[in-house]
Scaffold this active site. Sequence first.
Site, PDB file in Angstrom:
ATOM      1  CD  GLU A  84      -2.941  -1.105   2.320  1.00  0.00           C
ATOM      2  OE1 GLU A  84      -2.497  -0.657   3.384  1.00  0.00           O
ATOM      3  OE2 GLU A  84      -4.062  -1.619   2.196  1.00  0.00           O
ATOM      4  CD  GLU A 115       4.271 -20.947  11.797  1.00  0.00           C
ATOM      5  OE1 GLU A 115       4.297 -21.182  13.007  1.00  0.00           O
ATOM      6  OE2 GLU A 115       3.364 -20.309  11.249  1.00  0.00           O
TER       7      GLU A 115
END
Length: 278
Positions: A84, A115
């Site tokens: 963004e 992860e």
Amino acid sequence: MELSRNLSTEGVDERFADLDRMDVGELAHVMNAADREVPDAVERALPQIIPAIEAVSERFASGGRIIYVGAGTSGRLGVLDASECPPTFNTRPDQVLGLIAGGDRALRSAMEGAEDDAEQGAQDLAAVEVGPRDAVVGIASSGRTPYVIGALRHAGSVGAVTVALSCNADAEISAVAEHAIEVVVGPEVVAGSTRLRAGTAQKMVLNMISTITMVRAGKVMGNRMVDLRATNEKLRIRAVRMVSELAGVDEDTATGALQGSDWRVKDAVLALRSHPES
């Protein structure tokens, strides 16, 4: 399993024990009430958040990058914040990066095993050539994600500023970062589903990190995002309105100035302020 019992984000809140018996209205009220506690948790962490942002903004202002690193929901939130920044603040795509365990595929599909690879976290950072001018923000609700720990350790070893953002007290990632941010939101409405309150808390902090850094970098005039990219009709209308208000001119004049500055709001405003007769 023993470790999970010590994490508040993995706890069970008895206030929500009857969740499966509630109707839609009750569920909505319960979730809304629980979410109202998140800003208070963020406020309690401000003494940790402020120096972290100061360090990040200093590196960015000197030409460094912000690099978010996370897994699962935490990783997706980092990628979201990074993605963004170009349309909002006209940053280059390489100035704010988001790395997620499992790569781009993990943005749309769960890749939970990724992860657990600390070495991959270090390798992914090395691949983008992290260095001493950069700021690396490791994001992990649990505060113990190996991928993030590996990334933070590598970032620290090359002199980058390191920030650890978690939602548990005394988090493991806090010990491997220069700046530790622990926003303790407690157990989730749905036990263990850290995309809820923990995710909201992380999003709030990431908003602070990127927005304050960009304000400090001169990408905001007053409270207007004057470095936006006017790449569609909505944004062009917004750009015209901002130039009109900031330069004190009518919309036709603002439009002309924007066209003459390749739709760069800040340049248009400065040109009009310097030569108001134009």
